[in-house]
Design a protein around this motif. Sequence first.
Motif: not given
Length: 467
Positions: A21-33
């Motif tokens: 679940g954390s990895a799923a949200s981090n897909v877009f978080n890493m993209l934005n960061m």
Amino acid sequence: MSSREKGRNMEAMRVVMTPLGSAASNVFNMLNMSFFLVFSTEALGLNVMLMGIVMTVMRIFDGITDPIIGSIIDRTETRFGKFRPFLVIGSLIMLFASFMIYLFSFDIGQSFRMVWVIGWYAVWVVGYTFMTTVNKCVLSIVTKNPKYRPLSGIAGGCYSTMLGLVMTTGIIPILQKNGGLGSQKGWTMIIISAFILHAVLLIGCLFAISATDKPEFYRQDPNKKEEKISIKDSLNVLRVNQPLRMLILAASTDKIAATIQSAVMTYFYVYAVQNLDLQPIVGGISTPMSLVGAFVAGSVAVKFGCKKASLIGAIANLILEGILIIFRPFGESTLVVFVVLMAANMLFRRFSAQNVDPMIAEIIDYHKMKTGKFMPGFIGATFSFVDKVISAFGSSIVGIVMGLAGYSSGAEPTTALYIATIAMYLGAPFLGDLASIIALKRYHITNEEYKKMYGEKAILDKKVVEA
């Protein structure tokens, strides 16, 4: 294999899959960061300074929304569970907002693009907060076995490392093959690929928590609805929960130190090490060392407990950073020593980074035992709020210190810049680790409390919990 062994194996598998679940949200978080500023400037032609400020403001807004959404989760119970609906809702909000930003911004007039992007970025933050709030606390219902919870940290560390590798090595080639950094086609390919990866990871997490996202796993009496969580209960969380206060102190000081270190990294290699070519070499060993660190840290946490594993990591890094500050092995004759020390630092950093979520689960159980209130959402959100707000100022600190040291574009090395970059790149983590050691020493959950929380599943010796 007996049914009991099968049950234990299934429980362990669900624990390992929960961090998806954390990895799923981090897909877009890493993209934005990593690429939001690039997209905003290269593809949309927006001002880089203004968009940098927007990202800082949105980080603070993200923190502010945490307690609000955490309270909503604690007060909500549906026939689909307490946690899964918020993961799905958060995912849908994130996806819709991401599509609006990365796909449709090209069709918006230049004079309105900044307003459009800022508005949808704020919407994205709400969806991201829904997901991260659940991800911070859901382990508390997946397993009550202290031996299994560190497995979540091992898996999460591996997922984070591999996801970072995929994102950093995959996005630029896709853009280059499809028209460059400003290409609408290239960003369309990126967002579609991110959506597919996000969906696969989220489905895995939903499966992992489906068996335990039920009233019998979080109510005192499964057949009776519990008393609603009041505003007073929420306001009292920090006051009555010392372990939560200590974990926030330990983790937030680590986080702002890591933010500062990341922002000043290139300057450190230019002005302190004076060898920029060394940066990719040290960076190149980060992935294998992080993977090794994930398994080593997890093994230590399983045997000795998450608190002791985090304490070992903080002490080891404090020593390593102290050696680097005192001896400064940056010359050509000591480069091997420098690389080895930096590699060891990366390995021990996993000890604290990946044990946070298992410790939050432990704190949620502790709070329920002390107060009778099951408040996973607000406890996880309180942690995230402080963590995000504090870390938002990391880049600002670097800018201020570098400015005071006399930095300007293309500046030659000076003593002031030498001291400033060492102070931030090595000194900030040193102070963060020192604060973590002090806080973890006061992380007070005793053997007796472990026994009350977990019964026969507790590991009742000093190797796990120190009184």
